[in-house]
Design an enzyme around this catalytic site. Structure first.
Site: not given
Ligand SMILES: *[C@@H]1O[C@H](CO)[C@@H](O)[C@H](O)[C@H]1NC(C)=O
Length: 288
Positions: A98, A100, A102, A115, A117, A127, A192
């Site tokens: 993956e 990422d 975000e 963010h 990753n 991260e 979160w």
């Protein structure tokens, strides 16, 4: 004659896709959200919506194994705290890969957190987070993923913000065998995303909307167990001439830009979080 046509067709399809104007009807499916995700303007624009009942999401029709993929996003404006816009590549299964992006919303006037990753074979924990040097809600900006066998580079408006190098020589698996689809979703993560649920999503501002346009993929499309770029190794001349991104690296100008972002806009880096890795940093952190 017949067999050469069969050979040529996927290549032409690939060229056509790279050259044609972005059309979300052609390249993506809205996969969830019960009408909150929409394709508009004859396929030129896609919007995702989020309200108290549900978010929404879409995915690419194609799977890709390596590519240089651009998408323009305009993020949820105003008080977006608690909302998360995820835009990523992912394969399937328990040992998935993956890549990422975000985007964590914030109170009006406070900066978004970008963010990032990278997961390889089901393991993430890599991260890095950034603030941006512009307001990502005021206009569209281009978020790119360069993914080739040597590196993954995240870029914003052509400026690299993160490079994840192939560290297989140090025993770190690298995403290179599992085709990935493009996914995006807009969802509520106020448990979160706002520093551990400090701030709750303000539903009086709903529906929240994120917008997408100008998708462009110079990529190897994976279909029926074969890549539109040919099998790696046997077609290096094809690869380097028609797909220079397959061996692209950061030139010195781009390396300077990357350093500028990391010096000025990076707010978290797992590779410098000594508390988290008391036994020493992961091996990929020591790639020069
Ligand atoms: C929201 O803005 C505050 C203040 O600048 C910042 O400390 C925080 O990291 C931001 N939160 C998110 C989720 O981006």
């Amino acid at each position: 004659m017949a067999s050469s046509l069969v050979f040529v067709t996927p290549f032409l399809v690939g060229l056509f896709m790279a050259a044609s104007a972005s059309n979300f009807y052609q390249d993506f499916d809205i996969t969830w959200g019960d009408g909150r995700g929409k394709i508009l303007n004859n396929g030129e624009l896609l919007t995702l919506g989020l309200d108290k009942a549900s978010g929404s999401g879409f995915q690419s029709k194609n799977e890709y194994l390596f590519g240089k993929i651009d998408m323009q996003l305009k993020l949820v404006p105003g008080n977006s705290a608690g909302t998360v816009t995820a835009y990523y590549l992912s394969s399937k299964g328990s040992t998935w890969d993956e890549i990422d992006y975000e985007f964590l919303g914030n109170l009006s006037g406070d900066p978004y957190t970008l963010h990032t990753n990278v997961f390889s074979q089901g393991k993430g924990n890599r991260e890095q987070q950034f603030h941006l040097w512009f307001d990502p809600t005021a206009d569209f900006h281009t978020y790119s993923i360069l993914w080739n066998p040597q590196r993954i580079v995240f870029s914003v408006d052509g400026t690299p913000i993160r490079e994840f190098k192939n560290a297989e020589s140090k025993g770190v698996p690298f995403p290179k065998n599992q085709p990935m689809r493009i996914y995006s979703s807009l969802w509520n993560a106020d448990d979160w995303a706002t520093r551990g649920g400090l701030i709750k999503t303000d539903w009086t501002q709903a529906p929240f909307t994120a917008s997408y346009r100008n998708f462009n993929a110079n990529a190897c499309v994976w279909s029926s167990g074969a890549s539109s770029c040919g099998s790696s190794g046997s077609s290096s001349s094809t690869s380097s001439t028609s797909s220079p991104w397959l061996s692209e690296e950061l030139d010195s100008t781009k390396q300077d830009r990357l350093k500028w972002v990391q010096d000025n806009y990076m707010i978290y880096n797992y590779c410098t979080d000594a508390k988290r890795f008391p036994q020493g940093f992961p091996p990929e952190c020591n790639m020069s």
